[in-house]
Design an enzyme around this catalytic site. Structure first.
Site, PDB file in Angstrom:
ATOM      1  N   GLU A   1       1.111  -1.117   0.104  1.00  0.00           N
ATOM      2  CA  GLU A   1       0.053   0.436   0.422  1.00  0.00           C
ATOM      3  C   GLU A   1       0.690   0.948  -0.405  1.00  0.00           C
ATOM      4  OE1 GLU A   1      -3.185   0.801  -0.037  1.00  0.00           O
ATOM      5  OE2 GLU A   1      -2.327   3.541   0.635  1.00  0.00           O
TER       6      GLU A   1
ATOM      7  N   CYS B   1     -13.712  -0.502  -8.576  1.00  0.00           N
ATOM      8  CA  CYS B   1     -14.302   0.871  -8.678  1.00  0.00           C
ATOM      9  C   CYS B   1     -14.654   1.338 -10.185  1.00  0.00           C
ATOM     10  CB  CYS B   1     -14.282   1.601  -7.478  1.00  0.00           C
ATOM     11  SG  CYS B   1     -12.838   2.237  -7.884  1.00  0.00           S
TER      12      CYS B   1
HETATM   13  N1  SAH Z   1      -8.246  -3.060  -0.353  1.00  0.00           N
HETATM   14  C1  SAH Z   1      -8.781  -1.957   0.570  1.00  0.00           C
HETATM   15  C2  SAH Z   1      -8.132  -0.592  -0.162  1.00  0.00           C
HETATM   16  C3  SAH Z   1      -8.444  -0.564  -1.553  1.00  0.00           C
HETATM   17  S1  SAH Z   1      -8.662   1.531  -2.235  1.00  0.00           S
HETATM   18  C4  SAH Z   1     -10.143  -1.943   1.163  1.00  0.00           C
HETATM   19  O1  SAH Z   1     -10.403  -3.090   0.673  1.00  0.00           O
HETATM   20  O2  SAH Z   1     -10.621  -1.353   2.179  1.00  0.00           O
HETATM   21  C5  SAH Z   1      -7.173   1.186  -2.891  1.00  0.00           C
HETATM   22  C6  SAH Z   1      -5.494   1.585  -1.950  1.00  0.00           C
HETATM   23  O3  SAH Z   1      -5.053   2.034  -3.102  1.00  0.00           O
HETATM   24  C7  SAH Z   1      -5.692   2.920  -1.720  1.00  0.00           C
HETATM   25  O4  SAH Z   1      -5.703   2.604  -0.015  1.00  0.00           O
HETATM   26  C8  SAH Z   1      -4.178   3.308  -2.271  1.00  0.00           C
HETATM   27  O5  SAH Z   1      -3.901   4.308  -1.219  1.00  0.00           O
HETATM   28  C9  SAH Z   1      -4.215   2.481  -2.831  1.00  0.00           C
HETATM   29  N2  SAH Z   1      -2.938   2.606  -3.742  1.00  0.00           N
HETATM   30  C10 SAH Z   1      -3.277   3.839  -4.505  1.00  0.00           C
HETATM   31  N3  SAH Z   1      -1.892   2.997  -5.307  1.00  0.00           N
HETATM   32  C11 SAH Z   1      -1.191   2.627  -5.166  1.00  0.00           C
HETATM   33  C12 SAH Z   1      -0.033   1.631  -6.003  1.00  0.00           C
HETATM   34  N4  SAH Z   1       0.269   2.269  -7.164  1.00  0.00           N
HETATM   35  N5  SAH Z   1       0.364   0.754  -5.251  1.00  0.00           N
HETATM   36  C13 SAH Z   1      -0.091   0.009  -4.348  1.00  0.00           C
HETATM   37  N6  SAH Z   1      -1.090   0.928  -3.001  1.00  0.00           N
HETATM   38  C14 SAH Z   1      -1.733   1.981  -4.293  1.00  0.00           C
END
Ligand code: SAH
Length: 455
Positions: A337, A412
């Site tokens: 993350e 999403c």
């Molecule tokens: N799986 C979690 C979060 C999903 S939202 C849940 O179900 O609640 C998507 C997440 O990806 C966010 O927390 C965002 O900060 C993170 N994110 C965005 N770009 C990313 C990247 N390139 N690598 C890893 N994480 C990323």
């Protein structure tokens, strides 16, 4: 000037033929498209042209001449004007059908997978009052600090007290916080002049826990009587266990700034998901519809066919909700993350729940996956849950090179999902099942969970 079939301010009668992906009715006048808020297919309306653009125009309803049987009574016109609930004039079963159709369309057109069946979306029994988070802009109107939401494509505030899709406890809290801020003479931020103080009120409430966090986003660090105000917020809304000042000094549409400090209580709130407890900080992502997130995760876990020897990747992990929820069923979970605060939450959450076989790392999924490939880590199941822009093409390549048996893609945004499924297909991964879960009733947002298998 080009000759268009309609003129600005012209009034005319039209038939609505279709519904745009933004929830506007579409009419055609001699081949020219008009987008019209608060209309539905098979309706007829007297409309007034608001704007004539190069390829299409916008009009508003003066009089609805024939209503669709699919229309439901609109709770509040402001929900459409602001875009808070752009489908709130369409009956809920038809909203679900609309979303299913959208996914079918992009899978056929963008992913070139017309043969895939899209399951009927899983909806909510009570499709309102579900949001556990609100980000409310404030503005000075008639000399008073006012809360509401911006009119679509503008920064004009429409005052709103009942947000309809939000947890009603959050609606109540916003009104109380607003009144307290008025009493303390806190000045609303003025965007044009980049003056004033309070920019946004952000409220989060644990769906199962009832714990609330209030974030006051301010233009300057110095907050006169900040602690006293926070204390009063807690006294008047005892569920508030955390009040945070977030400082955003920039001229920007981004809501939160980098720096924050606790004005009252804790720096995070707790909530439960599928029986496990999670701490959530102000900057961490947490799905806004908790009840449906539980349905979404259960659907995803079932697709993944988890077993005790699985090594699972939880990519785009947020606060670790996916990995920690499934950890008991598998050998090991590795997650990544980008937001450091979220990874901090994920680590604390693993500990809180006594889960020892999960490991979370700070960094971009597309940077960390190649490292794991080099280190010889061999995941059997990969969960991805990216933001709207979808996956990085290089991430798809490396993930395929790691050769997991199954990939479960939570999306999403159907358009980027379809693009990525096509890329996975090139790497030999076959799309097996597509299940929309309605996380965002009354809005046009579409959430899907998809199973891919190595062909
Ligand atoms: N799986 C979690 C979060 C999903 S939202 C849940 O179900 O609640 C998507 C997440 O990806 C966010 O927390 C965002 O900060 C993170 N994110 C965005 N770009 C990313 C990247 N390139 N690598 C890893 N994480 C990323």
């Amino acid at each position: 000037m080009k000759n268009y079939p309609v003129k600005k301010n012209q009034e005319l009668e039209v038939d609505i033929l279709d519904l745009s992906h933004e929830g506007n009715g579409i009419a055609k006048v001699d081949g020219y498209l008009l987008f019209i808020e608060n209309t539905l297919p098979n309706e007829r309306a007297l409309v007034k042209v608001l704007k004539v653009g190069n390829k299409f125009g916008f009009a508003k309803v003066m009089k609805l001449l024939q209503a669709s049987p699919d229309r439901q009574e609109l709770p509040n016109e402001a929900l459409l004007r602001t875009g808070i609930a752009p489908l709130s004039h369409l009956s809920y079963d038809k909203q679900l059908a609309f979303k299913q159709q959208q996914v079918e369309n992009v899978l056929a057109k963008i992913a070139k997978l017309p043969e895939i069946t899209v399951n009927a979306p899983i909806g909510m029994e009570k499709p309102f009052g579900y949001r556990n988070k609100a980000q409310i802009p404030v503005q000075k109107i008639h000399g008073e600090l006012t809360t509401g939401f911006y009119r679509k494509n503008s920064h004009t505030l429409v005052p709103i007290e009942d947000f309809y899709i939000q947890d009603p406890n959050i609606d109540q809290a916003i009104i109380k916080v607003r009144d307290i801020l008025q009493r303390f003479n806190v000045k609303a931020y003025n965007e044009e002049a980049h003056e004033g103080f309070l920019r946004h009120i952000v409220v989060r409430r644990g769906h199962h826990s009832g714990e609330m966090m209030v974030v006051l986003v301010t233009r300057k660090p110095k907050f006169f009587k900040g602690e006293e105000i926070a204390e009063v917020i807690h006294e008047e809304i005892p569920e508030v266990v955390s009040v945070i000042q977030n400082i955003n000094e920039e001229k920007t549409n981004v809501i939160m700034g980098e720096f924050e400090r606790v004005l009252y209580g804790k720096s995070s709130i707790d909530d439960q998901l599928l029986g496990k407890t999670f701490q959530i900080s102000a900057k961490s992502f947490y799905q806004v519809n908790t009840a449906q997130t539980e349905v979404l995760y259960q659907t995803a876990f079932k697709m993944a066919q988890l077993s005790e020897n699985d090594v699972v990747v939880d990519a785009y992990a947020g606060i670790g909700t996916i990995g920690i929820s499934l950890a008991d069923r598998v050998k090991e979970v590795l997650g990544m993350e980008v937001i450091p605060e979220a990874v901090n939450d994920a680590k604390a959450n693993a500990k809180r729940n006594g889960v020892e076989n999960v490991h979370y790392f700070i960094g971009k999924a597309e940077k960390i996956m190649p490292q794991w490939l080099r280190e010889g880590i061999q995941p059997t199941v990969v969960f991805v849950d990216p933001p709207r822009k979808g996956l990085d093409a290089s991430f798809i390549e490396t993930t395929a090179a790691v050769k997991p048996e199954r990939i479960v893609y939570i999306s999403c945004n159907p358009a980027t999902l379809a693009r990525d499924l096509a890329l996975f297909a090139e790497e030999g991964y076959v799309t097996k099942e597509v299940q929309p879960v309605d996380l965002f009733p009354q809005t046009t947002h579409v959430e899907c969970v998809v199973l891919l298998e190595r062909g």
